[in-house]
Write a protein that holds these residues in place. Sequence first.
Motif, short mmCIF file in Angstrom:
data_model
loop_
_atom_site.label_atom_id
_atom_site.label_comp_id
_atom_site.label_asym_id
_atom_site.label_seq_id
_atom_site.Cartn_x
_atom_site.Cartn_y
_atom_site.Cartn_z
N ARG A 1 0.83 -1.21 0.00
CA ARG A 1 0.00 0.00 0.00
C ARG A 1 0.86 1.26 0.00
NH1 ARG A 1 -4.61 -2.04 4.28
NH2 ARG A 1 -6.17 -2.73 2.73
N LYS A 2 1.96 1.24 0.77
CA LYS A 2 2.87 2.38 0.76
C LYS A 2 3.51 2.54 -0.61
CE LYS A 2 4.09 2.41 5.67
NZ LYS A 2 5.19 2.32 6.66
N TRP A 3 3.75 1.44 -1.27
CA TRP A 3 4.33 1.48 -2.62
C TRP A 3 3.40 2.22 -3.57
CZ3 TRP A 3 4.74 -3.29 -6.31
CH2 TRP A 3 5.59 -2.97 -7.39
N GLY A 4 2.10 1.90 -3.50
CA GLY A 4 1.10 2.61 -4.29
C GLY A 4 1.03 2.25 -5.75
N PHE A 5 1.78 1.26 -6.18
CA PHE A 5 1.78 0.90 -7.60
C PHE A 5 0.57 0.04 -7.96
CE2 PHE A 5 3.23 -1.86 -11.16
CZ PHE A 5 3.40 -0.86 -12.12
N GLN B 1 2.37 -11.12 -10.95
CA GLN B 1 1.35 -11.19 -12.00
C GLN B 1 0.60 -9.87 -12.13
OE1 GLN B 1 -1.35 -14.47 -11.55
NE2 GLN B 1 -2.58 -13.93 -13.35
N LEU B 2 0.26 -9.25 -10.99
CA LEU B 2 -0.43 -7.96 -11.02
C LEU B 2 0.48 -6.86 -11.56
CD1 LEU B 2 -2.31 -8.13 -7.59
CD2 LEU B 2 -3.30 -8.37 -9.88
N CYS B 3 1.77 -6.95 -11.23
CA CYS B 3 2.72 -5.95 -11.75
C CYS B 3 2.88 -6.08 -13.26
CB CYS B 3 4.07 -6.11 -11.06
SG CYS B 3 4.09 -5.60 -9.33
N ALA C 1 4.99 -2.95 -15.03
CA ALA C 1 6.00 -2.38 -14.13
C ALA C 1 7.37 -2.40 -14.78
CB ALA C 1 6.04 -3.17 -12.82
N ASP C 2 8.16 -1.39 -14.48
CA ASP C 2 9.54 -1.35 -14.95
C ASP C 2 10.48 -1.25 -13.76
OD1 ASP C 2 9.36 1.26 -14.07
OD2 ASP C 2 9.20 2.12 -16.08
N ILE C 3 11.78 -1.12 -14.03
CA ILE C 3 12.76 -1.13 -12.94
C ILE C 3 12.61 0.08 -12.03
CG2 ILE C 3 14.56 0.09 -14.22
CD1 ILE C 3 14.94 -2.82 -11.69
N LYS C 4 12.06 1.17 -12.54
CA LYS C 4 11.86 2.36 -11.71
C LYS C 4 10.88 2.08 -10.59
CE LYS C 4 10.64 7.27 -11.93
NZ LYS C 4 10.22 8.39 -12.81
#
Length: 346
Positions: free
Chosen positions: A26-30, A54-56, A61-64
Amino acid sequence: MDVTVAEYIRRTVLKIPRDEIKTMLRKWGFLSETQLQTINFHQIKENISQDVVQLCEENSADIKQAAVLDIIYNHIYPNKRVWSVYQMNKTGEETEFFDLTDFKKKFKRRLRSALKNVTINFREYEDNAVWIRIAWGTPYTKPNQYKTSYVVYHSQTPYVFISVSVLKSNLPLLCQALVVASNYHDIHEMELRSHSLNSLKDIVFKRYSQNFQTYYPRPLQERNVAPENGDLRIIQENRNEKERIQRVNQEVFGDGPQPKLEFAQYKLETMFKSDPKMDVLDEKEPFRCLVKFSSPHLLESLKSLAPAGMADAPLSPLLTCIPQKARNYFKIREKKGFFPERFVSP
């Protein structure tokens, strides 16, 4: 999503305690709250990590984004790394307004001018701390995301906390980039090292109280004790001595717990004293030595010496003033005019 990014996210999730994975995501927010609701956080961590990957992949998602998750993990668990304290110095006393955007731009430009294959990520926290994550590559290889360096820079202070990767050869590049980006003149290590980042901050920011001795222990007075009362007098003297040691220890180290310091080092310089008639030394050169201390909890270990009967109370100021010497290290070295290694802005 690149397979290396997926693997890095999976390994990062596996490092997190299972009960805290949801909170950290949740803190990540992605990932959205709806996506998080689809994950069963009561299953084994391997399955959780696969679900997260799987969700990413769905969110591309990328390395950033993966690096941001790693910064959040290291911010919550800074004790997983070893931190060293560095101090920067200006040529004058002028103070400048700190511009985070300008700092990022200068830091990236300086580092990438020396090494193209490098990944740099920033994250700012509420205590004016800028966290910087650097993944190093070589002129011929991509950045290694598993051998990163971390920098914690408090913008209103000259102090920088650095946790280097195993690729220590890149430390001069990192220090040069910090000096240029923060508009300082040079930087040097303060010879303080610990897993506890907060304890190092307590020492350099003077966020804990420690008293320093101004007197020396008095020898016990000899008394003529009657044989029949000898045992009682000895017991009383032992009790009084223990109370004295406890009182002196409290006056020297303070009431609260000590910052967790694992390594300290400083130089001593003194004159060799001998009988002039013996003529031991032809030249009056000072005697120099390097003193190193290391312990899982150095200051608490020193604090326990006298109560354990392993040293007299109070301890020598050379031991009790280690934090104070660390804070004054730069001023002392500047007056003497020699530095072991420092990085100067061009």
